[in-house]
Design an enzyme around this catalytic site. Structure first.
Site, PDB file in Angstrom:
ATOM      1  N   LYS A 107       0.819  -1.217   0.000  1.00  0.00           N
ATOM      2  CA  LYS A 107       0.000   0.000   0.000  1.00  0.00           C
ATOM      3  C   LYS A 107       0.854   1.269   0.000  1.00  0.00           C
ATOM      4  O   LYS A 107       0.620   2.174  -0.792  1.00  0.00           O
ATOM      5  CB  LYS A 107      -0.917   0.031   1.234  1.00  0.00           C
ATOM      6  N   ARG A 136      -9.998   1.330   8.928  1.00  0.00           N
ATOM      7  CA  ARG A 136      -9.548  -0.048   9.128  1.00  0.00           C
ATOM      8  C   ARG A 136     -10.602  -0.911   9.795  1.00  0.00           C
ATOM      9  O   ARG A 136     -10.364  -2.095  10.018  1.00  0.00           O
ATOM     10  CB  ARG A 136      -8.320  -0.015  10.040  1.00  0.00           C
ATOM     11  N   ARG A 174      -0.943  -9.030  12.841  1.00  0.00           N
ATOM     12  CA  ARG A 174      -1.510  -7.938  12.026  1.00  0.00           C
ATOM     13  C   ARG A 174      -2.366  -8.507  10.897  1.00  0.00           C
ATOM     14  O   ARG A 174      -3.393  -7.947  10.533  1.00  0.00           O
ATOM     15  CB  ARG A 174      -0.381  -7.066  11.465  1.00  0.00           C
TER      16      ARG A 174
HETATM   17  P1  B4P Z   1       2.470  -2.095   2.953  1.00  0.00           P
HETATM   18  O1  B4P Z   1       1.178  -2.669   2.480  1.00  0.00           O
HETATM   19  O2  B4P Z   1       2.674  -0.624   2.793  1.00  0.00           O
HETATM   20  O3  B4P Z   1       2.696  -2.609   4.408  1.00  0.00           O
HETATM   21  P2  B4P Z   1       2.707  -2.023   5.832  1.00  0.00           P
HETATM   22  O4  B4P Z   1       3.329  -0.657   5.892  1.00  0.00           O
HETATM   23  O5  B4P Z   1       3.337  -3.079   6.671  1.00  0.00           O
HETATM   24  O6  B4P Z   1       1.159  -1.936   6.150  1.00  0.00           O
HETATM   25  P3  B4P Z   1       0.465  -2.089   7.511  1.00  0.00           P
HETATM   26  O7  B4P Z   1      -0.972  -2.116   7.107  1.00  0.00           O
HETATM   27  O8  B4P Z   1       0.932  -3.180   8.386  1.00  0.00           O
HETATM   28  O9  B4P Z   1       1.013  -0.814   8.266  1.00  0.00           O
HETATM   29  P4  B4P Z   1       0.448   0.587   8.597  1.00  0.00           P
HETATM   30  O10 B4P Z   1       1.571   1.535   8.518  1.00  0.00           O
HETATM   31  O11 B4P Z   1      -0.800   0.931   7.853  1.00  0.00           O
HETATM   32  O12 B4P Z   1       3.679  -2.904   2.238  1.00  0.00           O
HETATM   33  C1  B4P Z   1       4.962  -2.389   2.174  1.00  0.00           C
HETATM   34  C2  B4P Z   1       6.042  -3.442   1.947  1.00  0.00           C
HETATM   35  O13 B4P Z   1       5.893  -4.185   0.724  1.00  0.00           O
HETATM   36  C3  B4P Z   1       7.383  -2.759   1.810  1.00  0.00           C
HETATM   37  O14 B4P Z   1       8.358  -3.530   2.464  1.00  0.00           O
HETATM   38  C4  B4P Z   1       7.667  -2.703   0.315  1.00  0.00           C
HETATM   39  O15 B4P Z   1       9.026  -2.624   0.002  1.00  0.00           O
HETATM   40  C5  B4P Z   1       7.068  -4.027  -0.122  1.00  0.00           C
HETATM   41  N1  B4P Z   1       6.582  -4.018  -1.506  1.00  0.00           N
HETATM   42  C6  B4P Z   1       5.736  -3.116  -2.043  1.00  0.00           C
HETATM   43  N2  B4P Z   1       5.432  -3.445  -3.312  1.00  0.00           N
HETATM   44  C7  B4P Z   1       6.109  -4.618  -3.579  1.00  0.00           C
HETATM   45  C8  B4P Z   1       6.175  -5.479  -4.721  1.00  0.00           C
HETATM   46  N3  B4P Z   1       5.493  -5.228  -5.855  1.00  0.00           N
HETATM   47  N4  B4P Z   1       6.952  -6.586  -4.638  1.00  0.00           N
HETATM   48  C9  B4P Z   1       7.643  -6.850  -3.486  1.00  0.00           C
HETATM   49  N5  B4P Z   1       7.604  -6.082  -2.364  1.00  0.00           N
HETATM   50  C10 B4P Z   1       6.834  -4.962  -2.405  1.00  0.00           C
HETATM   51  O16 B4P Z   1      -0.010   0.388  10.131  1.00  0.00           O
HETATM   52  C11 B4P Z   1       0.920   0.071  11.154  1.00  0.00           C
HETATM   53  C12 B4P Z   1       0.213   0.046  12.500  1.00  0.00           C
HETATM   54  O17 B4P Z   1      -0.310   1.364  12.809  1.00  0.00           O
HETATM   55  C13 B4P Z   1      -1.003  -0.869  12.617  1.00  0.00           C
HETATM   56  O18 B4P Z   1      -0.638  -2.212  12.909  1.00  0.00           O
HETATM   57  C14 B4P Z   1      -1.774  -0.191  13.770  1.00  0.00           C
HETATM   58  O19 B4P Z   1      -1.221  -0.501  15.019  1.00  0.00           O
HETATM   59  C15 B4P Z   1      -1.546   1.283  13.508  1.00  0.00           C
HETATM   60  N6  B4P Z   1      -2.594   1.859  12.654  1.00  0.00           N
HETATM   61  C16 B4P Z   1      -2.421   2.355  11.399  1.00  0.00           C
HETATM   62  N7  B4P Z   1      -3.599   2.799  10.898  1.00  0.00           N
HETATM   63  C17 B4P Z   1      -4.534   2.561  11.866  1.00  0.00           C
HETATM   64  C18 B4P Z   1      -5.933   2.773  11.943  1.00  0.00           C
HETATM   65  N8  B4P Z   1      -6.627   3.303  10.918  1.00  0.00           N
HETATM   66  N9  B4P Z   1      -6.585   2.418  13.089  1.00  0.00           N
HETATM   67  C19 B4P Z   1      -5.925   1.898  14.120  1.00  0.00           C
HETATM   68  N10 B4P Z   1      -4.582   1.652  14.120  1.00  0.00           N
HETATM   69  C20 B4P Z   1      -3.900   1.986  12.999  1.00  0.00           C
END
Ligand code: B4P
Length: 198
Positions: free
Chosen positions: A18, A93, A147
């Site tokens: 994302k 979410r 998660r």
């Molecule tokens: P992402 O999908 O961006 O993964 P993420 O950052 O881990 O998402 P997540 O949903 O866990 O985290 P968020 O910050 O929202 O994927 C990125 C990865 O994929 C990278 O390593 C990238 O290099 C790799 N990649 C991308 N494209 C690729 C491809 N084509 N091939 C290979 N690799 C690729 O949330 C974190 C925490 O914040 C949550 O757990 C929660 O505690 C809190 N939070 C955030 N929003 C919230 C909400 N609305 N309500 C409550 N808590 C919230």
């Protein structure tokens, strides 16, 4: 908000890509990418009161309480750069957050919701690789799997809701970053032109 406003959301399991795709979509539409995860991490890094409040929650993979998250998003959407539109990443979410966002948009609807689909084992592998490179505290295998479970329980049900609203664009998140970006561009163009013609 005017009719020329572009209000987008990207949704998908942790590790679906994302954040990577959000940056590209936001640039293309000239709107800010607003990631609740990035906002929380910046506050943790800066040692702010908000950061101290959410650090343990994020490191355990749980969701930050809705009241706090909703307030942060409402403040962010009120900033001048979001007046012509935005791309939300990681919010809403759960169903409660969808209702809160509906209230913030005051009767306006999102224009499109991009669902990035990806197989659980593939995304766990991606995030473990990121853990080696970036050392994010919530990227241990145990927390990554937790998660994923929270996504399945609380966030995945939103897909049906957005589908019923006729704004869902489903995209396969596996492949190179460029391949996925091209699929998103095609899907979004089709959705936005269909909406404009309604
Ligand atoms: P992402 O999908 O961006 O993964 P993420 O950052 O881990 O998402 P997540 O949903 O866990 O985290 P968020 O910050 O929202 O994927 C990125 C990865 O994929 C990278 O390593 C990238 O290099 C790799 N990649 C991308 N494209 C690729 C491809 N084509 N091939 C290979 N690799 C690729 O949330 C974190 C925490 O914040 C949550 O757990 C929660 O505690 C809190 N939070 C955030 N929003 C919230 C909400 N609305 N309500 C409550 N808590 C919230």
């Amino acid at each position: 908000m005017t009719d020329t406003t572009t209000r987008l959301l990207i949704i998908g399991p942790p590790g679906a890509g994302k954040g990577t795709q959000a940056a590209q979509i936001a640039e293309r539409f000239g709107v800010p990418a607003i990631s609740t995860g990035d906002i929380f991490r910046a506050n943790i890094k800066g040692g702010t009161p908000l950061g101290q409040q959410v650090q343990a929650i994020i490191e355990s993979g749980e969701l930050v309480p809705d009241s706090l998250t909703n307030e942060i998003v409402a403040d962010r959407l009120n900033q001048a750069d979001a007046a012509a539109g935005f791309l939300l990443d990681g919010y809403p979410r759960n169903v409660e957050q969808v209702h809160a966002l509906d209230g913030m948009l005051d009767g306006e609807s999102l224009d499109a919701v991009v669902l990035l689909e990806a197989d659980v084992d593939a995304v766990v592998a991606r995030l473990l690789k990121r853990a080696e490179l970036e050392g994010r505290a919530d990227d241990t295998e145990e927390v990554i799997r937790h998660r994923q479970d929270i996504y399945a329980e609380q966030t995945a049900p939103l897909v049906k809701l957005f589908s019923e609203r006729g704004i869902l664009v489903t995209v396969d998140g596996l492949g190179t970053v460029e391949e996925v970006a091209a699929r998103i561009a095609t899907g979004l163009d089709a959705q936005l032109s269909a909406k404009a013609g309604r």
